[in-house]
Motif scaffolding. Structure first.
Motif, PDB file in Angstrom:
ATOM      1  N   ASP A 193       0.814  -1.221   0.000  1.00 38.47           N
ATOM      2  CA  ASP A 193       0.000   0.000   0.000  1.00 38.47           C
ATOM      3  C   ASP A 193       0.843   1.264   0.000  1.00 38.47           C
ATOM      4  O   ASP A 193       0.780   2.097   0.914  1.00 38.47           O
ATOM      5  N   LEU A 194       1.632   1.429  -1.092  1.00 40.89           N
ATOM      6  CA  LEU A 194       2.463   2.623  -1.216  1.00 40.89           C
ATOM      7  C   LEU A 194       1.642   3.856  -1.622  1.00 40.89           C
ATOM      8  O   LEU A 194       1.997   4.975  -1.288  1.00 40.89           O
ATOM      9  N   HIS A 195       0.581   3.638  -2.438  1.00 49.04           N
ATOM     10  CA  HIS A 195      -0.339   4.717  -2.836  1.00 49.04           C
ATOM     11  C   HIS A 195       0.412   5.921  -3.435  1.00 49.04           C
ATOM     12  O   HIS A 195       0.185   7.068  -3.084  1.00 49.04           O
ATOM     13  N   ILE A 196       1.308   5.619  -4.392  1.00 49.09           N
ATOM     14  CA  ILE A 196       2.162   6.676  -4.946  1.00 49.09           C
ATOM     15  C   ILE A 196       1.370   7.529  -5.932  1.00 49.09           C
ATOM     16  O   ILE A 196       0.739   7.035  -6.872  1.00 49.09           O
ATOM     17  N   LYS A 197       1.413   8.830  -5.676  1.00 49.00           N
ATOM     18  CA  LYS A 197       0.819   9.803  -6.590  1.00 49.00           C
ATOM     19  C   LYS A 197       1.939  10.479  -7.385  1.00 49.00           C
ATOM     20  O   LYS A 197       3.117  10.368  -7.048  1.00 49.00           O
ATOM     21  N   GLU A 198       1.530  11.219  -8.407  1.00 51.13           N
ATOM     22  CA  GLU A 198       2.519  11.892  -9.248  1.00 51.13           C
ATOM     23  C   GLU A 198       3.338  12.894  -8.442  1.00 51.13           C
ATOM     24  O   GLU A 198       4.520  13.100  -8.702  1.00 51.13           O
ATOM     25  N   ASP A 199       2.676  13.522  -7.431  1.00 48.64           N
ATOM     26  CA  ASP A 199       3.371  14.541  -6.625  1.00 48.64           C
ATOM     27  C   ASP A 199       3.800  14.021  -5.250  1.00 48.64           C
ATOM     28  O   ASP A 199       4.119  14.790  -4.352  1.00 48.64           O
TER      29      ASP A 199
ATOM     30  N   ALA B 181       0.527   2.158  -6.859  1.00 49.50           N
ATOM     31  CA  ALA B 181       0.089   3.498  -7.280  1.00 49.50           C
ATOM     32  C   ALA B 181      -1.168   3.889  -6.525  1.00 49.50           C
ATOM     33  O   ALA B 181      -1.779   3.074  -5.817  1.00 49.50           O
ATOM     34  N   PHE B 182      -1.554   5.150  -6.657  1.00 48.62           N
ATOM     35  CA  PHE B 182      -2.768   5.620  -5.997  1.00 48.62           C
ATOM     36  C   PHE B 182      -3.986   5.426  -6.889  1.00 48.62           C
ATOM     37  O   PHE B 182      -5.069   5.069  -6.418  1.00 48.62           O
ATOM     38  N   SER B 183      -3.818   5.632  -8.224  1.00 51.09           N
ATOM     39  CA  SER B 183      -4.976   5.491  -9.121  1.00 51.09           C
ATOM     40  C   SER B 183      -4.614   4.798 -10.421  1.00 51.09           C
ATOM     41  O   SER B 183      -5.298   4.968 -11.428  1.00 51.09           O
ATOM     42  N   GLY B 184      -3.518   4.016 -10.436  1.00 54.74           N
ATOM     43  CA  GLY B 184      -3.173   3.168 -11.576  1.00 54.74           C
ATOM     44  C   GLY B 184      -2.725   3.907 -12.807  1.00 54.74           C
ATOM     45  O   GLY B 184      -2.869   3.382 -13.921  1.00 54.74           O
ATOM     46  N   LYS B 185      -2.121   5.106 -12.660  1.00 59.94           N
ATOM     47  CA  LYS B 185      -1.760   5.919 -13.817  1.00 59.94           C
ATOM     48  C   LYS B 185      -0.273   5.804 -14.145  1.00 59.94           C
ATOM     49  O   LYS B 185       0.559   5.569 -13.268  1.00 59.94           O
TER      50      LYS B 185
ATOM     51  N   TYR C 163       3.375   5.319 -11.917  1.00 62.61           N
ATOM     52  CA  TYR C 163       4.272   4.178 -12.019  1.00 62.61           C
ATOM     53  C   TYR C 163       5.683   4.598 -12.411  1.00 62.61           C
ATOM     54  O   TYR C 163       6.667   3.922 -12.045  1.00 62.61           O
ATOM     55  N   ALA C 164       5.796   5.688 -13.135  1.00 63.68           N
ATOM     56  CA  ALA C 164       7.130   6.187 -13.478  1.00 63.68           C
ATOM     57  C   ALA C 164       7.880   6.558 -12.203  1.00 63.68           C
ATOM     58  O   ALA C 164       9.077   6.255 -12.049  1.00 63.68           O
TER      59      ALA C 164
END
Length: 1017
Positions: A11-17, A49-53, A57-58
């Motif tokens: 559950d990293l929930h990584i967002k772009e920012d 990821a937070f929303s699979g974008k 993922y980058a």
């Protein structure tokens, strides 16, 4: 090397920012965990990821690659990585009507006629994840996108990793998930350790379809895997899932979230696991982020091994058990081993306060047998509530009951809660405590015999608004609720409204003599690191001497009769050389008790302890001079201001709060006082001891010694004697023994004395010509303790023993207390007092006791007619026939004389126990010789002989001399001598040949109880 390391991140929930925690912080924290492993595997169990974008993922790719690179560079071990998608790895903007129809069909019909088109349709929302996945892990998989399989091989074992996509049927508002278990591969074991990685715990799979997908997946995991790593729920839970029929099972590790919010704060946690493939030992640690570092939060060790039946016992996390079984103060044995609860625990007695029965005491060992749904156990501070809660909790391990232990602080809530909120608290508690369990939380929830123990309960953390909801929830989940609290007065009525008459209230009672005796046995066995042996005199002497010591301390109300205080006193008797305090000094015990109180729960830092003691000594002395131990907040503040003019002092409010929290002080309405008298006595004595050689101190000690009818004065003197070696104190307390009955002559029990003639009439009637040869000294000790307890039930030890100086009892108390105090000083400080001074002080003790005996003698002789008449009337009441009044009068007359005889015996016993100490017992002979040379005193010789016996020194030659001197010439003294020797024989392990010699020396015979013939003989 057979150890394998896992880094489990979920559950990293990584967002772009997102600002990610630096990879080097993780590696720095866990580096030492993996010193002895051969391989390391990094497992990501979904929601990367937070929303699979794509953009998310980058960022994730860069961060994960940096973690892997740092592990390889810093730890230098072969490293692999495995990962699965979670529901946050689905981009639901890519969802389609076709996918929704497909999901509906799967939920209704399962995965019948499964083909790649259905898989691709379901996985369409995960397309960016799969691109990311291929960049991280280039492996090909036989069952792509719903189950992935890859093997690894180390020098010591084979590993099989299975990445299972439980998010394949996720939706934006997901409820019932379904995975195609029937399409998953089945395997032969082949010695391979199989590890499943997926995102959703079993409880998120549907159980509503025909196959019951949840049970289907559980069975699959049980039959094919050793470990399962998942996430999604953000809290760490570790449990063992077992199949009762096949004896198969796996370790289920549901990981904490790496990125989540709690109470408005960003939080980050992960866990490491080390598995030894040879021993099956598992070592687990959880880390959390704080102050720019990852810090260790919890750790546990357990064995991944099933019982013969295939069921694991309901064993808890070893680290959880280790953390709660420790006692809250240092108590080592002679080999340095630190005690845990089971080493020294004795079940206290409880008083059932909801019972109307006259005798409503039970052993706490039986309290769980009570039929009530809720049991409330109240107790004073330090009465052993937490130890009892934990012991009963441990005891449930031996039964079929599952149980949880909850501390009151774990119930802290900041707003009104719903039942689901409390369910989460209990579920989290279960996960932390049951690393190895016989059931999952769902199965635990369904168990009908669950017990919950709530320790140190109060309304504060829970809140009044949550009380009803909380207990309604507990009532619906647990068969029995056990609450431990200081007081239930504020919420007792509310409980009764919820549970009706299915509630029982108990109160922890102070230890009686029997419980103290049990504690002495357990402590001795622990300290000596061997079983207590009642047939060994060293063991038996320790038991007898320390039971006597503890009773004396409790009688004098120096400390309450609770286990903590008793143990510290026992420890002091064994371990004083290890500290900078006088040997066997009471001051060590009480300084330790106050230290523990202040240090508990971090009330005071170690370097602030002396500052607090200094203030409390001065404040206690202020109250002593005021002659009132009660005070108001205004009194405290006024003294604090004056004190702060001379010494460094922090905030008075903080100081008062600390003392209340540490339970040194208590508050009743607006009036404060010391929680226990020993605290006040100790602190006042500390101040007086510092001034004892100045005029002020001398005057105080003189006043204390002159008024020992006051319990406060007597105990303050005992404490002062522990602090100082002042000659002034020795002189004053020694002089105090001369004050009681100063106009009486010391009793001698000489054959020419009036008292001899008064008692001698009954001696022949109470004398015995035998010594029983088969008396068990250990059983005798137990009988003595029982008899003392029966007396204590009739005469409460809590009753104050302060009397006015004009009261007829005042000189008696002055006498008894001065004997005890001088005796205590002699035994404490014999090594630093000149022998001549010891002899002088001991002679004063002897003569004080003999003068007191003379007072009793003369008083009984004067009142013999009145006493005989009173006893006669009492006997006539009990003898309804009232025939033969002459015999009744004779019995009354004999009773009064027997009472006089037993007073003689009691006085000898009291003096002997006051001064008995192996290293100084010979001085008692010198004292007896001196007293006897001045005035023929058979009682002095008897007392010196009794001192020797009480000190463990039996002198056969001296016994023969006393027999020769008194036999036929003074049968009162000879009979007392026989009783003293019988008491010695009956309470010590003595072989039969020595008993025969002792009996022969007294012209007695050894007698044994007849053995009953066997049945049929």
């Amino acid at each position: 090397m057979a150890k394998i390391g896992f880094l489990h991140i979920s559950d990293l929930h990584i967002k772009e920012d997102s600002v990610l925690k630096p990879a080097e912080k993780i590696v720095l924290a866990i580096k030492s965990d993996w010193i002895d492993v051969s391989h390391i595997y990094v497992l990501f169990s979904g929601d990367i990821a937070f929303s699979g974008k794509k953009e998310e993922y980058a960022k994730a790719e860069d961060w994960i690659q940096s973690v892997l690179l740092l592990i390889q560079e810093e730890i230098k071990k072969p490293t692999g990585v495995y990962l699965v998608p979670g529901n946050h790895d689905c981009d639901f903007n890519k969802n389609s009507g076709i996918r929704n129809i497909t999901l509906q069909h799967i939920q209704n019909n399962g995965y019948n006629n499964l083909d790649n088109s259905i898989i691709e349709t379901c996985a369409s929302v995960q397309s960016d994840y799969w691109d990311f996945y291929r960049k991280i892990n280039q492996s090909s998989h036989e069952f792509e996108k719903f189950v992935f399989y890859e093997t690894e091989e180390t020098a010591d074992c084979h590993l099989g990793f299975y990445e299972i996509n439980t998010a394949l049927t996720s939706s934006l508002n997901e409820s019932r998930l379904f995975i195609p278990v029937k399409k998953f591969p089945r395997f032969d074991s082949n010695g391979t350790i199989r590890i499943a990685i997926f995102h959703h715990p079993l409880s998120w799979l549907t159980s509503q379809n025909q196959e019951n997908n949840r049970n289907e997946f559980r069975t699959y995991l049980q039959n094919n895997f050793d470990f399962a790593f998942c996430g999604h729920e953000h809290n760490l839970t570790v449990r063992e899932e077992n199949n009762d029929l096949t004896a198969n099972g796996f370790i289920d590790i549901c990981g904490a979230a790496f990125n989540f919010q709690k109470d408005g704060k960003d939080c980050s946690e992960f866990q490491t696991i080390v598995f030894d493939s040879n021993t099956k030992d598992i070592r687990l640690k959880t880390y959390f982020y704080a102050d720019d570092l990852f810090c260790e939060k919890n750790k546990a060790s357990f064995i991944a091994e099933k019982t013969e039946s295939g069921l694991l016992s309901k064993s808890h996390s070893k680290d959880f058990i280790n953390s709660i079984e420790k006692i809250n103060f240092t108590l080592p044995n002679k080999n340095g081993k630190q005690a845990v609860i089971n080493d020294i625990f004795v079940y206290p007695d409880l008083e059932k306060t909801t019972s109307n029965e006259v005798k409503n005491h039970i052993s706490s060992e039986k309290v769980l047998d009570d039929d009530s749904e809720i049991i409330v156990i109240e107790g004073d501070a330090q009465s052993g509530k937490t130890s009892l809660a934990l012991k009963l909790f441990f005891d449930t391990e031996k039964t079929s009951n599952l149980s949880l232990y909850v501390k009151n602080k774990d119930l802290l809530v900041r707003k009104k809660r719903e039942i689901d909120d409390f369910e989460k608290i209990i579920k989290k508690t279960y996960g932390l405590q049951y690393v190895s369990a016989c059931s999952s939380f769902d199965e635990f929830r369904q168990d009908e015999n669950k017990i919950i123990f709530i320790d140190d309960f109060s309304l504060d953390p829970l809140g009044k608004e949550n009380f009803q909801i909380f207990f309604d929830y507990l009532k619906s989940v647990f068969k029995k609720i056990i609450i431990f609290t200081n007081s239930s007065l504020n919420w007792q009525i509310k409980l009764k409204s919820i549970f009706g008459d299915k509630i029982s209230l108990f109160r922890i009672l102070p230890f009686n003599n029997n419980r103290r005796s049990e504690l002495c046995e357990k402590y001795y066995a622990f300290y000596e690191d061997k079983d207590f042996d009642k047939d060994q005199n060293d063991d038996l002497d320790f038991l007898k001497n320390n039971c006597l010591l503890l009773r004396r301390v409790v009688q004098n109300k120096i400390v309450p009769s609770y286990p903590l205080y008793m143990l510290i006193i026992l420890q002091a008797q064994k371990n004083f050389p290890a500290r900078n305090f006088e040997k066997t000094s009471y001051s060590e015990c009480y300084r330790t008790l106050i230290y523990l109180s202040l240090m508990k729960n971090g009330c005071v830092k170690d370097d602030e302890f002396n500052m607090h003691i200094k203030f409390l000594e001065e404040f206690s002395f202020f109250l002593y001079k005021k002659k009132d131990t009660r005070f108001t907040k205004e009194d405290f503040d006024a003294f604090s201001r004056e004190y702060a003019n001379k010494y460094i002092l922090g905030s008075p409010d903080a100081l008062l709060s600390t003392c209340l929290k540490a339970n040194l002080l208590k508050k009743d309405d607006e009036i404060y006082s010391f929680s226990y008298k020993y605290i006040y006595y100790y602190l006042v004595a500390g101040k007086i001891a510092k001034t004892i050689d100045r005029d002020e101190g001398k005057k105080i000690v003189e006043d204390l010694c002159s008024n020992l009818n006051s319990l406060e004065n007597a105990n303050i003197l005992i404490f002062i004697s522990s602090y100082t070696e002042s000659e002034n104190l020795l002189d004053e307390v020694s002089f105090a023994t001369m004050l009681p009955f100063e106009h009486y002559k010391p009793a001698t029990l000489d054959a020419k004395s009036e008292y001899f003639n008064f008692i001698n009439e009954v001696v022949e009637k109470i004398s015995s010509s035998v010594i029983q040869g088969d008396v068990d000294p250990y059983e005798t000790h137990k009988v003595i303790q029982d008899n003392i307890d029966k007396v204590d039930e009739e005469i409460s030890l809590e009753k104050e023993e302060n009397v006015d100086s004009s009261d007829v009892l005042a000189p008696i108390l002055q006498s008894f207390r001065s004997i005890e105090i001088v005796g205590q000083i002699i035994k404490n400080r014999y090594a630093s007092i000149a022998k001549e001074k010891i002899q002088e002080m001991m002679q004063n003790v002897f003569e004080c006791g003999f003068r007191t005996l003379d007072f009793f003698c003369q008083d009984l002789i004067r009142a013999k007619d009145d006493l005989t008449l009173a006893v006669t009337k009492e006997l006539e009441k009990k003898n309804h026939k009232k025939n033969d009044p002459q015999k009744i009068k004779l019995a009354a007359n004999n009773f009064v004389r027997m009472l006089s005889y037993f007073i003689c015996h009691m006085m000898i016993y009291k003096i002997a126990n006051a001064v008995a100490q192996k290293n100084i017992s010979l001085i008692a002979d010198e004292v007896a010789f001196k007293i006897n040379s001045e005035n023929n005193s058979p009682i002095a010789k008897l007392t010196a002989f009794s001192v020797a016996l009480s000190s463990g020194r039996f002198n056969m030659k001296k016994l023969e001399e006393l027999h020769k001197e008194f036999y036929k010439k003074n049968m009162l003294v000879h009979n007392l001598l026989c009783d003293i020797v019988r008491n010695y024989v009956y309470t010590n392990n003595i072989d039969i040949s020595k008993k025969q010699k002792i009996a022969s020396a007294l012209n007695l015979k050894v007698q044994f109880k007849p053995t009953l013939p066997a049945k049929g003989v």
